[in-house]
Motif scaffolding. Sequence first.
Motif, PDB file in Angstrom:
ATOM      1  N   ILE A   1       5.934  -0.078   5.484  1.00 35.22           N
ATOM      2  CA  ILE A   1       5.706  -1.247   6.340  1.00 35.22           C
ATOM      3  C   ILE A   1       4.769  -0.886   7.493  1.00 35.22           C
ATOM      4  N   LYS A   2       5.004   0.282   8.090  1.00 33.96           N
ATOM      5  CA  LYS A   2       4.101   0.751   9.152  1.00 33.96           C
ATOM      6  C   LYS A   2       2.681   0.882   8.630  1.00 33.96           C
ATOM      7  N   GLY A   3       2.559   1.314   7.371  1.00 39.76           N
ATOM      8  CA  GLY A   3       1.238   1.457   6.778  1.00 39.76           C
ATOM      9  C   GLY A   3       0.503   0.133   6.689  1.00 39.76           C
ATOM     10  N   ILE A   4       1.236  -0.928   6.351  1.00 39.98           N
ATOM     11  CA  ILE A   4       0.629  -2.261   6.271  1.00 39.98           C
ATOM     12  C   ILE A   4       0.119  -2.692   7.654  1.00 39.98           C
TER      13      ILE A   4
ATOM     14  N   LEU B   1     -10.403   1.526   8.835  1.00 46.70           N
ATOM     15  CA  LEU B   1      -9.786   2.057   7.629  1.00 46.70           C
ATOM     16  C   LEU B   1     -10.046   1.193   6.398  1.00 46.70           C
ATOM     17  N   TRP B   2     -10.686   0.034   6.575  1.00 39.79           N
ATOM     18  CA  TRP B   2     -10.891  -0.882   5.460  1.00 39.79           C
ATOM     19  C   TRP B   2     -12.024  -0.460   4.527  1.00 39.79           C
ATOM     20  N   LYS B   3     -12.927   0.357   5.018  1.00 39.25           N
ATOM     21  CA  LYS B   3     -14.147   0.662   4.266  1.00 39.25           C
ATOM     22  C   LYS B   3     -13.874   1.259   2.886  1.00 39.25           C
ATOM     23  N   PRO B   4     -13.014   2.284   2.738  1.00 36.33           N
ATOM     24  CA  PRO B   4     -12.776   2.839   1.394  1.00 36.33           C
ATOM     25  C   PRO B   4     -12.286   1.794   0.393  1.00 36.33           C
TER      26      PRO B   4
ATOM     27  N   GLY C   1       9.613   6.169  -1.215  1.00 35.41           N
ATOM     28  CA  GLY C   1       9.077   5.803  -2.521  1.00 35.41           C
ATOM     29  C   GLY C   1       9.541   4.461  -3.039  1.00 35.41           C
ATOM     30  N   VAL C   2      10.797   4.084  -2.806  1.00 37.74           N
ATOM     31  CA  VAL C   2      11.324   2.837  -3.363  1.00 37.74           C
ATOM     32  C   VAL C   2      10.577   1.608  -2.848  1.00 37.74           C
ATOM     33  N   PRO C   3      10.452   1.394  -1.525  1.00 37.02           N
ATOM     34  CA  PRO C   3       9.685   0.221  -1.071  1.00 37.02           C
ATOM     35  C   PRO C   3       8.211   0.322  -1.438  1.00 37.02           C
ATOM     36  N   ALA C   4       7.682   1.541  -1.479  1.00 34.21           N
ATOM     37  CA  ALA C   4       6.271   1.709  -1.861  1.00 34.21           C
ATOM     38  C   ALA C   4       6.051   1.271  -3.308  1.00 34.21           C
ATOM     39  N   VAL C   5       6.974   1.657  -4.195  1.00 34.12           N
ATOM     40  CA  VAL C   5       6.885   1.248  -5.600  1.00 34.12           C
ATOM     41  C   VAL C   5       6.991  -0.269  -5.728  1.00 34.12           C
ATOM     42  N   LEU C   6       7.944  -0.861  -5.020  1.00 28.67           N
ATOM     43  CA  LEU C   6       8.130  -2.312  -5.078  1.00 28.67           C
ATOM     44  C   LEU C   6       6.876  -3.051  -4.606  1.00 28.67           C
ATOM     45  N   LEU C   7       6.240  -2.537  -3.561  1.00 26.77           N
ATOM     46  CA  LEU C   7       5.016  -3.169  -3.064  1.00 26.77           C
ATOM     47  C   LEU C   7       3.896  -3.100  -4.099  1.00 26.77           C
ATOM     48  N   GLU C   8       3.778  -1.952  -4.761  1.00 34.75           N
ATOM     49  CA  GLU C   8       2.703  -1.794  -5.733  1.00 34.75           C
ATOM     50  C   GLU C   8       2.975  -2.544  -7.034  1.00 34.75           C
ATOM     51  N   LEU C   9       4.198  -3.055  -7.209  1.00 33.34           N
ATOM     52  CA  LEU C   9       4.513  -3.878  -8.378  1.00 33.34           C
ATOM     53  C   LEU C   9       3.961  -5.293  -8.256  1.00 33.34           C
ATOM     54  N   VAL C  10       3.606  -5.699  -7.047  1.00 33.47           N
ATOM     55  CA  VAL C  10       3.093  -7.058  -6.832  1.00 33.47           C
ATOM     56  C   VAL C  10       1.768  -7.212  -7.577  1.00 33.47           C
TER      57      VAL C  10
ATOM     58  N   PHE D   1      -3.952  -3.522  -2.734  1.00 33.50           N
ATOM     59  CA  PHE D   1      -3.931  -3.437  -1.267  1.00 33.50           C
ATOM     60  C   PHE D   1      -2.797  -2.516  -0.818  1.00 33.50           C
ATOM     61  N   PHE D   2      -1.644  -2.682  -1.467  1.00 31.25           N
ATOM     62  CA  PHE D   2      -0.492  -1.886  -1.079  1.00 31.25           C
ATOM     63  C   PHE D   2      -0.650  -0.417  -1.480  1.00 31.25           C
ATOM     64  N   THR D   3      -1.455  -0.145  -2.492  1.00 35.16           N
ATOM     65  CA  THR D   3      -1.760   1.249  -2.822  1.00 35.16           C
ATOM     66  C   THR D   3      -2.417   1.933  -1.627  1.00 35.16           C
ATOM     67  N   PHE D   4      -3.318   1.210  -0.969  1.00 38.48           N
ATOM     68  CA  PHE D   4      -4.006   1.765   0.202  1.00 38.48           C
ATOM     69  C   PHE D   4      -3.094   1.777   1.427  1.00 38.48           C
ATOM     70  N   THR D   5      -2.307   0.715   1.625  1.00 38.34           N
ATOM     71  CA  THR D   5      -1.418   0.703   2.796  1.00 38.34           C
ATOM     72  C   THR D   5      -0.309   1.742   2.647  1.00 38.34           C
ATOM     73  N   ASN D   6       0.144   1.986   1.414  1.00 38.49           N
ATOM     74  CA  ASN D   6       1.120   3.051   1.193  1.00 38.49           C
ATOM     75  C   ASN D   6       0.519   4.415   1.532  1.00 38.49           C
ATOM     76  N   THR D   7      -0.760   4.581   1.219  1.00 37.42           N
ATOM     77  CA  THR D   7      -1.446   5.828   1.564  1.00 37.42           C
ATOM     78  C   THR D   7      -1.518   5.992   3.077  1.00 37.42           C
ATOM     79  N   VAL D   8      -1.797   4.902   3.775  1.00 41.80           N
ATOM     80  CA  VAL D   8      -1.808   4.934   5.241  1.00 41.80           C
ATOM     81  C   VAL D   8      -0.411   5.267   5.756  1.00 41.80           C
ATOM     82  N   GLY D   9       0.615   4.628   5.181  1.00 40.21           N
ATOM     83  CA  GLY D   9       1.993   4.905   5.595  1.00 40.21           C
ATOM     84  C   GLY D   9       2.370   6.361   5.374  1.00 40.21           C
ATOM     85  N   ALA D  10       1.947   6.933   4.249  1.00 38.34           N
ATOM     86  CA  ALA D  10       2.229   8.343   3.969  1.00 38.34           C
ATOM     87  C   ALA D  10       1.539   9.243   4.991  1.00 38.34           C
TER      88      ALA D  10
END
Length: 279
Positions: free
Chosen positions: A33-36, A45-48, A227-236, A242-251
């Motif tokens: 969530i912090k990553g989002i 951070l949007w450029k990549p 991992g659990v909320p990150a996986v759920l986000l990437e299931l959307v 988008f969540f793949t990148f925000t999860n990376t930011v969160g990590a």
Amino acid sequence: MSEKVKEVVQEEFEQARVLTQDAVQSGAYVYPIKGIVYFFTHRSLWKPLAEKLLPTISLGVGVTMLMFAVAYVPQAAILTIFNGPLAILTTVLLVLSESSTIFSVLSKNFLVDEALIDTFDSTLLSRNLTALVSTERQIKSGNDPVAKLGKIVKKPFQRFTPKAIIRYFIYLPLNFIPIIGTILFVILQGRKFGPTAHARYFQLKQMGKKERDAFVDQRKAAYTGFGVPAVLLELVPVAGIFFTFTNTVGAALWASDMEQRETTAPTLRNQTELAKKSE
């Protein structure tokens, strides 16, 4: 045989329950969530993501549509036997999970692997961890964290291994168990996802395999919690990219907090020792 299956399921569920309690206590679940929030409040951070957006969205839409067209009806028919009316929901989650896995394999191997590395590194730079990032890549001068990124020494993200794919399909039958099975499936996926999200961090810390395994084992519940909320986000569907990148930011944010605690702890110990000596 059925009793043995029930026994195994009960054991897995109990382990998952304990792991979930520890994961909640760790607080790591908030980092996706912090990553989002951090991603959308730091435009640099949007450029990549922007550079890979169109081909990645096209891939995500294509994979998801194909999977629902081909796999939904036969899997819904099977799950109806086990889950009854709940099969509509559990099949959707199953197909989304399958689509996400296929999409993850294709995108991370062929489209966004370097972009995710840049996102992770630039997030660390934005948190003033230049010394850490410079261990594995060149850093340029400037204020823009993405523009400061120089040449990468070596790529850290491991390609999706056959072992990971086999493990995924071993877990799939859990979805036949109403509600509990699907929860277990997501938890088990999240348990493997967490350490993978820190692959770059382990490399920047120059950890060997034994050191990395020990580090993860000590934080097993926390990594599952992440991992659990990150996986759920990437299931959307579609938005998962988008969540793949925000999860990376969160990590990366989690890694930066780890680094801060690692730096602060010795300082506090030194202050305590000095205080004792002065008494």
